[in-house]
Design a protein around this motif. Sequence first.
Motif, PDB file in Angstrom:
ATOM      1  N   LYS A  92      45.047  48.758  43.451  1.00 14.59           N
ATOM      2  CA  LYS A  92      44.280  47.915  44.379  1.00 14.59           C
ATOM      3  C   LYS A  92      45.214  47.337  45.427  1.00 14.59           C
ATOM      4  O   LYS A  92      46.361  46.987  45.134  1.00 14.59           O
ATOM      5  N   ASN A  94      45.158  44.379  48.668  1.00 13.43           N
ATOM      6  CA  ASN A  94      44.447  43.284  49.339  1.00 13.43           C
ATOM      7  C   ASN A  94      45.078  42.999  50.690  1.00 13.43           C
ATOM      8  O   ASN A  94      46.308  42.982  50.828  1.00 13.43           O
ATOM      9  N   PHE A 104      39.699  44.107  50.279  1.00  9.87           N
ATOM     10  CA  PHE A 104      40.352  44.881  49.233  1.00  9.87           C
ATOM     11  C   PHE A 104      39.916  46.340  49.272  1.00  9.87           C
ATOM     12  O   PHE A 104      38.828  46.684  49.741  1.00  9.87           O
ATOM     13  N   SER A 106      40.133  49.552  46.296  1.00 10.84           N
ATOM     14  CA  SER A 106      40.517  49.782  44.898  1.00 10.84           C
ATOM     15  C   SER A 106      40.178  51.194  44.465  1.00 10.84           C
ATOM     16  O   SER A 106      39.272  51.838  45.011  1.00 10.84           O
TER      17      SER A 106
END
Length: 242
Positions: A92, A94, A104, A106
């Motif tokens: 992930k 951010n 984000f 992921s």
Amino acid sequence: MRKLVLAAAIGAAMVPTITLADETTDADDAGWTGTVEFGLAASRGNTDSETLRSRLGLATANERGKHEVGLAFLYGEQDGVESAYRYEAFGKSNLRLGDHHQLFGSARTERDHVAAYEYQSTLAFGYGNQVIQTDTTHLGFEIGPGYKWSKRQDVRIHENGAVVRGNMDFGHEFNESTSIYDTFLVEAGEDNTFARNDIGVRVKMTESMALKAGVEMRHNTDALPGRHKTDTLTTVNVTYDF
């Protein structure tokens, strides 16, 4: 049993290997930190069973955002027969928009030889909000759209389609040695909704090592007859921070 012993040896060998990698990281000043977990449970009597669980997580952060990657592995035997086998990879990133807001992206993939679904892989992006961020407590939420590739166990039925991904991450430190954590992930789609909740307590033994006891619950809303929708795993692990 041979598979379990081999897997346990590999997991135990991860600690010195990762420590060496950390020394290199310090020299390069790359800013990576991480945690490795290792747990083994065995029972003898009317039923002989062994379960191994290991996990590796790495993270780096700067003023622009944070990046996380990791691997998880589970293997179990009961009376000499494989009773559980699962591995997972995840990542992930951010991008910070302010003190409490971020975007984000992921990715997660897992393969399970026993559960309702043989494999599930998800890509998602969206918005996150860090509701609480203090020296002792954090609470954050994420939500956004994604796409999922999955296949049911034992049948050639692929269920690929759009999902909504939601995530909650909570942690609180009672003191310098004791803390609790709770993470909740949901991937909701038209064919199936996958939910996972991981809750537990962590007690430091040294600056780098700790004992962690937790309960992980995994649920699929759709499962074929003979397959349970919910799996529960209770573990006590040794963790090493680097």
